[in-house]
Scaffold this motif. Structure first.
Motif, short mmCIF file in Angstrom:
data_model
loop_
_atom_site.label_atom_id
_atom_site.label_comp_id
_atom_site.label_asym_id
_atom_site.label_seq_id
_atom_site.Cartn_x
_atom_site.Cartn_y
_atom_site.Cartn_z
N ALA A 62 20.02 -69.60 42.31
CA ALA A 62 20.66 -70.70 43.04
C ALA A 62 20.47 -72.02 42.30
CB ALA A 62 20.10 -70.81 44.45
N GLY A 63 19.43 -72.11 41.47
CA GLY A 63 19.16 -73.32 40.71
C GLY A 63 19.91 -73.42 39.40
N TRP A 64 20.62 -72.35 39.00
CA TRP A 64 21.40 -72.42 37.76
C TRP A 64 22.59 -73.32 38.00
CZ3 TRP A 64 26.18 -69.47 36.52
CH2 TRP A 64 26.61 -69.70 35.22
N ARG A 65 22.66 -74.39 37.21
CA ARG A 65 23.68 -75.41 37.42
C ARG A 65 24.97 -75.12 36.66
NH1 ARG A 65 19.11 -78.57 36.09
NH2 ARG A 65 20.17 -78.97 34.13
N GLY A 66 24.90 -74.27 35.67
CA GLY A 66 26.09 -73.96 34.91
C GLY A 66 26.36 -74.90 33.76
N ASP A 67 25.43 -75.86 33.49
CA ASP A 67 25.64 -76.76 32.35
C ASP A 67 25.36 -76.06 31.02
OD1 ASP A 67 23.00 -76.64 33.08
OD2 ASP A 67 22.57 -78.75 32.75
N ALA A 68 24.63 -74.95 31.06
CA ALA A 68 24.45 -74.05 29.91
C ALA A 68 24.98 -72.69 30.34
CB ALA A 68 22.98 -73.96 29.52
N SER A 69 25.32 -71.87 29.36
CA SER A 69 25.80 -70.53 29.73
C SER A 69 24.69 -69.76 30.42
CB SER A 69 26.28 -69.78 28.49
OG SER A 69 25.17 -69.40 27.69
N LEU A 70 25.06 -68.78 31.21
CA LEU A 70 24.06 -67.97 31.89
C LEU A 70 23.17 -67.25 30.86
CD1 LEU A 70 23.05 -67.06 34.72
CD2 LEU A 70 24.39 -65.00 34.36
N ARG A 71 23.78 -66.80 29.77
CA ARG A 71 23.02 -66.13 28.71
C ARG A 71 21.94 -67.05 28.16
NH1 ARG A 71 25.72 -64.55 22.95
NH2 ARG A 71 23.78 -64.41 21.83
N THR A 72 22.28 -68.31 27.91
CA THR A 72 21.30 -69.27 27.40
C THR A 72 20.22 -69.54 28.44
OG1 THR A 72 22.98 -70.27 25.99
CG2 THR A 72 21.04 -71.60 26.46
N TRP A 73 20.60 -69.65 29.70
CA TRP A 73 19.64 -69.88 30.78
C TRP A 73 18.66 -68.72 30.88
CZ3 TRP A 73 19.31 -67.70 35.91
CH2 TRP A 73 18.50 -68.41 36.79
N LEU A 74 19.18 -67.49 30.81
CA LEU A 74 18.32 -66.31 30.87
C LEU A 74 17.40 -66.25 29.64
CD1 LEU A 74 20.94 -63.69 32.08
CD2 LEU A 74 18.93 -64.47 33.38
N ALA A 75 17.94 -66.58 28.49
CA ALA A 75 17.14 -66.56 27.26
C ALA A 75 16.02 -67.60 27.35
CB ALA A 75 18.01 -66.81 26.04
N THR A 76 16.28 -68.74 27.98
CA THR A 76 15.25 -69.77 28.15
C THR A 76 14.13 -69.26 29.06
OG1 THR A 76 16.89 -71.51 27.83
CG2 THR A 76 14.82 -72.14 28.90
N ILE A 77 14.50 -68.60 30.14
CA ILE A 77 13.49 -68.01 31.03
C ILE A 77 12.65 -67.00 30.26
CG2 ILE A 77 13.12 -66.52 33.05
CD1 ILE A 77 15.66 -67.80 34.27
N CYS A 78 13.31 -66.14 29.51
CA CYS A 78 12.62 -65.11 28.75
C CYS A 78 11.67 -65.74 27.73
CB CYS A 78 13.63 -64.20 28.05
SG CYS A 78 12.86 -62.86 27.13
#
Length: 194
Positions: A62-78
């Motif tokens: 719910a906190g993913w804002r979409g300013d980065a791709s989902l792939r990039t967001w997931l990679a950042t978490i990882c």
């Protein structure tokens, strides 16, 4: 029929659609696993980190804002999970197996030896340069995506990738390269007869 976008699937998953989240996992699991493996260099540890990434992402979607791709967001978490893991545990370097027991023919053995030479050359790179190089050249991230993952400007990523290329070229040719002598060593090698 067109595949739903990551944003549409994420919105459905936030609304409680577990099938939408499962689709996101299938779509991005391999990329997340590769980021984890880049850090830990152990298949089982990478598997655990990838699973932890998606567990954490599920709770934070719910906190993913979409300013980065989902792939990039997931990679950042990882990547953050990998950093946390490294802080808790000092990782040993994987020792490559004996080439003669792994390879059958001479050509297989030479190909395997080349892979280990490249792996050894990558291992000798400074961690920041290696990470940037692999993100861009092996995993296909743009310098801007890699910069977002690493939390540095894109120009820094490009500098790190350039240094890594120079050092890898020198290392694979067999010439040691000191941090200050990178440009001179590459210039000398280019001028030598083949």
């Amino acid at each position: 029929m067109d595949e739903p976008t990551d944003a549409a699937l994420a919105a459905s998953a936030v609304a409680g659609d577990t099938a939408a989240f499962e689709t996101l996992v299938r779509r991005h699991y391999a990329a997340v696993w590769r980021i984890a493996f880049l850090s830990v260099r152990e298949e089982m540890a990478a598997e655990e980190l990838a699973q932890d990434t998606f567990l954490r992402a599920y709770g934070a979607l719910a906190g993913w804002r979409g300013d980065a791709s989902l792939r990039t967001w997931l990679a950042t978490i990882c990547r953050r999970l990998c950093i946390d893991r490294a802080r808790l545990k000092q990782l040993d370097t994987v020792i490559p197996p004996d080439l003669e027991t792994v390879a059958g023919s001479t050509s297989d053995m030479e190909a395997l030896a080349d892979r280990f030479d490249l792996r050894a050359a990558l291992d000798r790179l400074p961690a920041d340069d290696r990470e940037a190089f692999l993100l861009v050249h092996h995993y296909g991230y743009s310098s801007f995506e890699a910069a977002s993952l690493l939390g540095v400007p894109a120009s820094t990523v490009r500098s790190r990738v350039g240094r890594a290329r120079e050092r890898l070229a020198a290392s694979l040719i067999g010439q040691p390269v000191a941090a200050r002598d990178t440009e001179a060593a590459v210039t000398v090698q280019e001028g030598e007869p083949a």
